[in-house]
Write a protein that holds these residues in place. Structure first.
Motif, PDB file in Angstrom:
ATOM      1  N   MET A 255     -19.766   5.122  32.449  1.00  0.00           N
ATOM      2  CA  MET A 255     -18.976   3.892  32.278  1.00  0.00           C
ATOM      3  C   MET A 255     -17.673   3.995  33.081  1.00  0.00           C
ATOM      4  SD  MET A 255     -17.907   1.979  28.795  1.00  0.00           S
ATOM      5  CE  MET A 255     -18.890   3.134  27.884  1.00  0.00           C
ATOM      6  N   THR A 256     -17.413   3.009  33.900  1.00  0.00           N
ATOM      7  CA  THR A 256     -16.189   3.055  34.702  1.00  0.00           C
ATOM      8  C   THR A 256     -14.982   2.694  33.840  1.00  0.00           C
ATOM      9  OG1 THR A 256     -16.493   0.771  35.323  1.00  0.00           O
ATOM     10  CG2 THR A 256     -17.401   2.420  36.812  1.00  0.00           C
ATOM     11  N   PRO A 257     -13.800   3.185  34.233  1.00  0.00           N
ATOM     12  CA  PRO A 257     -12.584   2.895  33.446  1.00  0.00           C
ATOM     13  C   PRO A 257     -12.293   1.403  33.329  1.00  0.00           C
ATOM     14  CG  PRO A 257     -12.186   4.625  35.056  1.00  0.00           C
ATOM     15  CD  PRO A 257     -13.555   4.115  35.326  1.00  0.00           C
ATOM     16  N   VAL A 258     -12.640   0.645  34.378  1.00  0.00           N
ATOM     17  CA  VAL A 258     -12.332  -0.788  34.326  1.00  0.00           C
ATOM     18  C   VAL A 258     -13.092  -1.461  33.189  1.00  0.00           C
ATOM     19  CG1 VAL A 258     -12.386  -2.934  35.605  1.00  0.00           C
ATOM     20  CG2 VAL A 258     -11.902  -0.801  36.802  1.00  0.00           C
ATOM     21  N   ILE A 259     -14.385  -1.138  33.108  1.00  0.00           N
ATOM     22  CA  ILE A 259     -15.199  -1.752  32.042  1.00  0.00           C
ATOM     23  C   ILE A 259     -14.696  -1.301  30.671  1.00  0.00           C
ATOM     24  CG2 ILE A 259     -17.506  -1.804  31.053  1.00  0.00           C
ATOM     25  CD1 ILE A 259     -18.595  -1.778  33.844  1.00  0.00           C
ATOM     26  N   GLU A 260     -14.327  -0.031  30.582  1.00  0.00           N
ATOM     27  CA  GLU A 260     -13.799   0.473  29.309  1.00  0.00           C
ATOM     28  C   GLU A 260     -12.534  -0.299  28.919  1.00  0.00           C
ATOM     29  OE1 GLU A 260     -13.765   4.673  29.440  1.00  0.00           O
ATOM     30  OE2 GLU A 260     -13.034   4.849  27.388  1.00  0.00           O
ATOM     31  N   LEU A 261     -11.709  -0.549  29.923  1.00  0.00           N
ATOM     32  CA  LEU A 261     -10.468  -1.288  29.678  1.00  0.00           C
ATOM     33  C   LEU A 261     -10.772  -2.693  29.176  1.00  0.00           C
ATOM     34  CD1 LEU A 261      -7.503  -0.366  30.189  1.00  0.00           C
ATOM     35  CD2 LEU A 261      -7.501  -1.999  32.072  1.00  0.00           C
ATOM     36  N   ILE A 262     -11.768  -3.338  29.801  1.00  0.00           N
ATOM     37  CA  ILE A 262     -12.133  -4.693  29.381  1.00  0.00           C
ATOM     38  C   ILE A 262     -12.619  -4.681  27.936  1.00  0.00           C
ATOM     39  CG2 ILE A 262     -13.745  -6.586  29.779  1.00  0.00           C
ATOM     40  CD1 ILE A 262     -13.679  -5.887  32.719  1.00  0.00           C
ATOM     41  N   ILE A 263     -13.480  -3.707  27.605  1.00  0.00           N
ATOM     42  CA  ILE A 263     -13.986  -3.611  26.226  1.00  0.00           C
ATOM     43  C   ILE A 263     -12.834  -3.418  25.250  1.00  0.00           C
ATOM     44  CG2 ILE A 263     -15.424  -2.279  24.661  1.00  0.00           C
ATOM     45  CD1 ILE A 263     -17.162  -1.541  27.041  1.00  0.00           C
ATOM     46  N   CYS A 264     -11.909  -2.514  25.608  1.00  0.00           N
ATOM     47  CA  CYS A 264     -10.766  -2.250  24.730  1.00  0.00           C
ATOM     48  C   CYS A 264      -9.931  -3.509  24.533  1.00  0.00           C
ATOM     49  CB  CYS A 264      -9.898  -1.142  25.310  1.00  0.00           C
ATOM     50  SG  CYS A 264     -10.666   0.471  25.206  1.00  0.00           S
ATOM     51  N   ALA A 265      -9.741  -4.269  25.620  1.00  0.00           N
ATOM     52  CA  ALA A 265      -8.940  -5.491  25.518  1.00  0.00           C
ATOM     53  C   ALA A 265      -9.592  -6.471  24.552  1.00  0.00           C
ATOM     54  CB  ALA A 265      -8.783  -6.125  26.894  1.00  0.00           C
ATOM     55  N   PHE A 266     -10.913  -6.648  24.675  1.00  0.00           N
ATOM     56  CA  PHE A 266     -11.609  -7.572  23.775  1.00  0.00           C
ATOM     57  C   PHE A 266     -11.493  -7.110  22.325  1.00  0.00           C
ATOM     58  CE2 PHE A 266     -14.063  -9.557  27.292  1.00  0.00           C
ATOM     59  CZ  PHE A 266     -13.888 -10.858  26.899  1.00  0.00           C
ATOM     60  N   LEU A 267     -11.695  -5.798  22.104  1.00  0.00           N
ATOM     61  CA  LEU A 267     -11.619  -5.279  20.735  1.00  0.00           C
ATOM     62  C   LEU A 267     -10.225  -5.478  20.153  1.00  0.00           C
ATOM     63  CD1 LEU A 267     -13.640  -1.941  20.817  1.00  0.00           C
ATOM     64  CD2 LEU A 267     -14.347  -4.161  19.985  1.00  0.00           C
ATOM     65  N   LEU A 268      -9.203  -5.162  20.956  1.00  0.00           N
ATOM     66  CA  LEU A 268      -7.830  -5.283  20.454  1.00  0.00           C
ATOM     67  C   LEU A 268      -7.490  -6.736  20.132  1.00  0.00           C
ATOM     68  CD1 LEU A 268      -5.460  -2.871  22.360  1.00  0.00           C
ATOM     69  CD2 LEU A 268      -5.818  -3.105  19.909  1.00  0.00           C
ATOM     70  N   LEU A 269      -7.883  -7.634  21.039  1.00  0.00           N
ATOM     71  CA  LEU A 269      -7.633  -9.059  20.819  1.00  0.00           C
ATOM     72  C   LEU A 269      -8.300  -9.513  19.519  1.00  0.00           C
ATOM     73  CD1 LEU A 269      -6.183 -11.149  22.728  1.00  0.00           C
ATOM     74  CD2 LEU A 269      -8.456 -12.096  23.063  1.00  0.00           C
ATOM     75  N   GLY A 270      -9.557  -9.071  19.356  1.00  0.00           N
ATOM     76  CA  GLY A 270     -10.279  -9.428  18.133  1.00  0.00           C
ATOM     77  C   GLY A 270      -9.573  -8.900  16.903  1.00  0.00           C
ATOM     78  N   GLY A 271      -9.163  -7.629  16.947  1.00  0.00           N
ATOM     79  CA  GLY A 271      -8.496  -7.040  15.792  1.00  0.00           C
ATOM     80  C   GLY A 271      -7.211  -7.754  15.447  1.00  0.00           C
TER      81      GLY A 271
END
Lengths: 167, 122, 89
Positions: free
Chosen positions: B1-17
């Motif tokens: 998994m590339t860091p960019v995709i990981e960053l996108i996933i983290c952003a979505f999770l944080l926004l959701g939380g």
């Protein structure tokens, strides 16, 4: 003759297709057994529920319906940021209100869609509809101008729905 | 998994939380029932949609398969949230739950409860 | 980075669960309590999803879907009960 046969045994082709697709998606598989079971369910369930169906206006323009859905999704995003600001902000500034919105559209399905849209978008929740289906009562989290709010609902949500259902 | 995709996933999770938290915060903080109705229907639904999109991207990238249950759950929540909000508002109206004193248009209360058109002077 | 984010978001959701619980216990009227219960189950769906993500298993989505359906039906049933009780009165 073939036509009447189809209408008799496959009364809701679109819904059958959706049911079939949902069944396969839920099981996340393309195994022949699941395809068979899904096809059976997709054919049998519409036959069972067809007597319960109430006549609804048809969707005239599918393109407009898709555009309406996208617009509502965008509005949900914007609305949430607005409501978030109100929740964090001071409570004493909040100006909640009940508003009666006159309805121009007819039919239970369009009114339901309008009410759901209102519930999901900027600081408004639909609470009740009058018995003659002419008025929709909504609760507003922060009311600044009643006439402007009603005009906005009518032009932004009701007019497209009217075009989609052609009523 | 590339860091960019990981960053996108983290952003979505944080926004959701954050939106889920805001929804519950509003539920706790707002002054009366009708205003409390607003945040759980909107903020919580959007928050959960963010979480679901994040996890969908994760499973798509990490396990190379499309998990569509998330999409079904998101759709289901989007359809049911306004319905339950409407039913709760209706139940509250019929139970004569009191609104905040400075709520405008309280004269519509009785008409709404009886499902009548609003009084003429309005 | 991802595992840290998952823990942080889980903490956020746990805080919101506690807030819902306070509203559930304190809520002055019955509709308030039902609303808190409704929010509680939606938040717990989020927690289950995060746990599935943490474990890297897609199995938890089934339970999330089940909770979503049962939660909606129970909210609808409770509201109907409140409405009908009023009519009999």
């Amino acid at each position: 003759m073939i036509r009447s046969w189809t209408r008799r045994w496959i009364p809701m082709p679109a819904q059958s297709l959706i049911l079939f697709a949902t069944w396969l998606l839920l099981n996340n598989t393309l195994a022949p057994g699941h395809i068979l079971l899904g096809a059976f369910l997709a054919l049998a369930i519409p036959l069972l529920v067809v007597p319960m169906q109430a006549p609804q206006p048809r969707v005239r323009s599918h393109l407009r319906a898709v555009r309406y859905t996208l617009m509502v999704l965008y509005d949900i995003l914007v609305a949430n940021f607005e409501v978030a600001m109100r929740v964090i902000g001071p409570m004493s500034k909040l100006q909640p209100a009940f508003v009666a919105v006159p309805l121009d559209i007819e039919g239970t399905l369009p009114i339901t869609i309008l009410a759901s849209t209102i519930s999901l978008t900027p600081g408004t929740v639909s609470a009740e509809v009058s018995e003659d289906r002419q008025w929709l009562y909504i609760h507003v989290l922060h009311l600044t101008d009643e006439a402007q709010l009603i005009a906005q609902i009518k032009s932004r949500y009701e007019a497209p729905l009217k075009e989609i259902f052609g009523c | 998994m590339t860091p960019v995709i990981e960053l996108i996933i983290c952003a979505f999770l944080l926004l959701g939380g954050i939106f889920v938290l805001l929804g519950s915060f509003g539920l706790l903080r707002l002054p009366d029932f009708y205003t409390r109705l607003h945040t759980p229907t909107k903020a919580t639904t959007l928050g959960l949609a963010g979480l679901l999109i994040g996890s969908m991207i994760y499973f798509f990238v990490a396990e190379q398969r499309l998990v569509v249950h998330e999409l079904l759950i998101t759709l289901f929540l989007l359809i049911t949230a306004p319905v339950s909000a409407h039913m709760l508002a209706k139940a509250a109206l019929h139970h004569k739950v009191r609104a905040l004193k400075r709520t405008q248009g309280q004269n519509l209360f009785t008409a709404a409860r009886k499902r009548q058109p609003p009084p003429a002077d309005n | 980075m991802l595992s840290t984010t998952i823990v942080i978001v889980s903490a956020l959701i746990c805080i919101s669960l506690i807030m819902n619980l306070i509203r559930l216990l304190r809520g002055p009227d019955l509709p308030d309590r039902i609303l808190a219960l409704d929010t509680l189950y939606i938040n717990s769906i989020g927690l289950i999803l995060l746990f599935g993500l943490y474990k890297g298993s897609a199995l938890y989505f089934e339970s999330a879907l089940l909770i979503a359906m049962l939660g909606f039906v129970s909210t609808a049933a409770l509201c109907k009960y409140l409405l009908r009780g009023d009519i009999i009165e």
